[in-house]
Design an enzyme around this catalytic site. Structure first.
Site, PDB file in Angstrom:
ATOM      1  N   HIS A   1      72.262  60.301  24.329  1.00  0.00           N
ATOM      2  CA  HIS A   1      73.291  61.390  25.339  1.00  0.00           C
ATOM      3  C   HIS A   1      73.854  62.087  24.184  1.00  0.00           C
ATOM      4  O   HIS A   1      75.053  62.839  24.676  1.00  0.00           O
ATOM      5  CB  HIS A   1      73.953  60.663  26.110  1.00  0.00           C
ATOM      6  CG  HIS A   1      74.056  61.770  27.190  1.00  0.00           C
ATOM      7  ND1 HIS A   1      75.183  62.061  28.508  1.00  0.00           N
ATOM      8  CD2 HIS A   1      73.139  62.577  28.699  1.00  0.00           C
ATOM      9  CE1 HIS A   1      75.408  62.500  29.231  1.00  0.00           C
ATOM     10  NE2 HIS A   1      73.540  62.795  29.439  1.00  0.00           N
TER      11      HIS A   1
ATOM     12  N   LYS B   1      75.201  65.022  22.538  1.00  0.00           N
ATOM     13  CA  LYS B   1      74.987  66.312  22.102  1.00  0.00           C
ATOM     14  C   LYS B   1      76.056  66.953  20.820  1.00  0.00           C
ATOM     15  O   LYS B   1      77.517  67.489  21.151  1.00  0.00           O
ATOM     16  CB  LYS B   1      75.365  67.659  23.238  1.00  0.00           C
ATOM     17  CG  LYS B   1      74.914  66.430  24.723  1.00  0.00           C
ATOM     18  CD  LYS B   1      75.896  66.213  24.871  1.00  0.00           C
ATOM     19  CE  LYS B   1      74.768  65.561  27.021  1.00  0.00           C
ATOM     20  NZ  LYS B   1      75.664  64.582  27.734  1.00  0.00           N
TER      21      LYS B   1
ATOM     22  N   ASP C   1      77.839  71.391   8.048  1.00  0.00           N
ATOM     23  CA  ASP C   1      77.713  70.761   6.283  1.00  0.00           C
ATOM     24  C   ASP C   1      79.112  70.165   5.727  1.00  0.00           C
ATOM     25  O   ASP C   1      79.361  70.469   4.884  1.00  0.00           O
ATOM     26  CB  ASP C   1      78.647  72.026   6.043  1.00  0.00           C
ATOM     27  CG  ASP C   1      77.299  73.408   5.492  1.00  0.00           C
ATOM     28  OD1 ASP C   1      76.613  72.863   5.547  1.00  0.00           O
ATOM     29  OD2 ASP C   1      77.996  74.641   5.896  1.00  0.00           O
TER      30      ASP C   1
END
Length: 189
Positions: free
Chosen positions: A119, A121, A126
């Protein structure tokens, strides 16, 4: 509001943050937040992706075409940025999934088939910027009440990158929608 917050966040990239547990990081950290549907969080993410110089590690549950985010990731890959993705086992098989366009652009993709639901996100850019929140990398998220947080902190980015690499070690390489979705549909996971 976004421009000021993003400017402050990007300016903070040059601040030296000692490597320490995330819970003790208090200075040298900048946070910018975006809330949909009031704000355009896809543009918020696109700008951060557009500023990448070396690497973007993506964790995705939802990932669809048309949000601008996938297109920004493809453009980053075309600019020579090392873009890599770990997706949930259902993501390639969903309607409007953007996994195939990313794979076609040369983005290496792995499927986290060990977690009940991957789940995440998240994006680590960098090793200094982390995007995270409830906001999926989908077109539909723009209409939902969601949040996306941009955290400028090498320590926070390191924690998210470490978790990303731990999930990578448990994931399987994606070899195409036909193969994956056929296998996913016939095998219990």
């Amino acid at each position: 509001m976004f421009r000021v917050a993003l400017s402050l966040t990007l300016a903070a990239l040059s601040a030296a943050v000692p490597v320490s547990p995330v819970s003790s990081v208090s200075s040298g950290v900048a946070v910018a937040v975006c809330f949909s549907p009031e704000e355009n969080c896809a543009v918020f993410a696109d700008r951060a992706i557009g500023n990448a110089e070396r690497e973007i590690l993506v964790g995705a549950y939802g990932l669809t075409n048309g949000s601008g985010i996938v297109e920004a990731l493809i453009q980053a890959k075309e600019r020579g940025i090392d873009v890599r993705l770990i997706a949930d086992k259902t993501t390639p098989c969903e309607r409007n999934s953007a996994v195939e366009p990313l794979a076609a652009a040369g983005v290496p993709i792995w499927i986290d088939d060990q977690a009940r639901i991957a789940h995440a996100k998240t994006m680590v850019i960098d090793g200094a910027i982390t995007l995270t929140g409830s906001y999926n990398w989908t077109r539909g998220s723009a209409a939902n009440s969601e949040n996306l947080n941009l955290i400028s902190s090498p320590a926070v980015a390191a924690a998210y990158a470490q978790h990303w690499r731990q999930r990578l070690a448990l994931s399987v390489r994606y070899n195409g929608k036909d193969e994956w979705c056929r296998v996913a549909a016939t095998e219990p996971r």
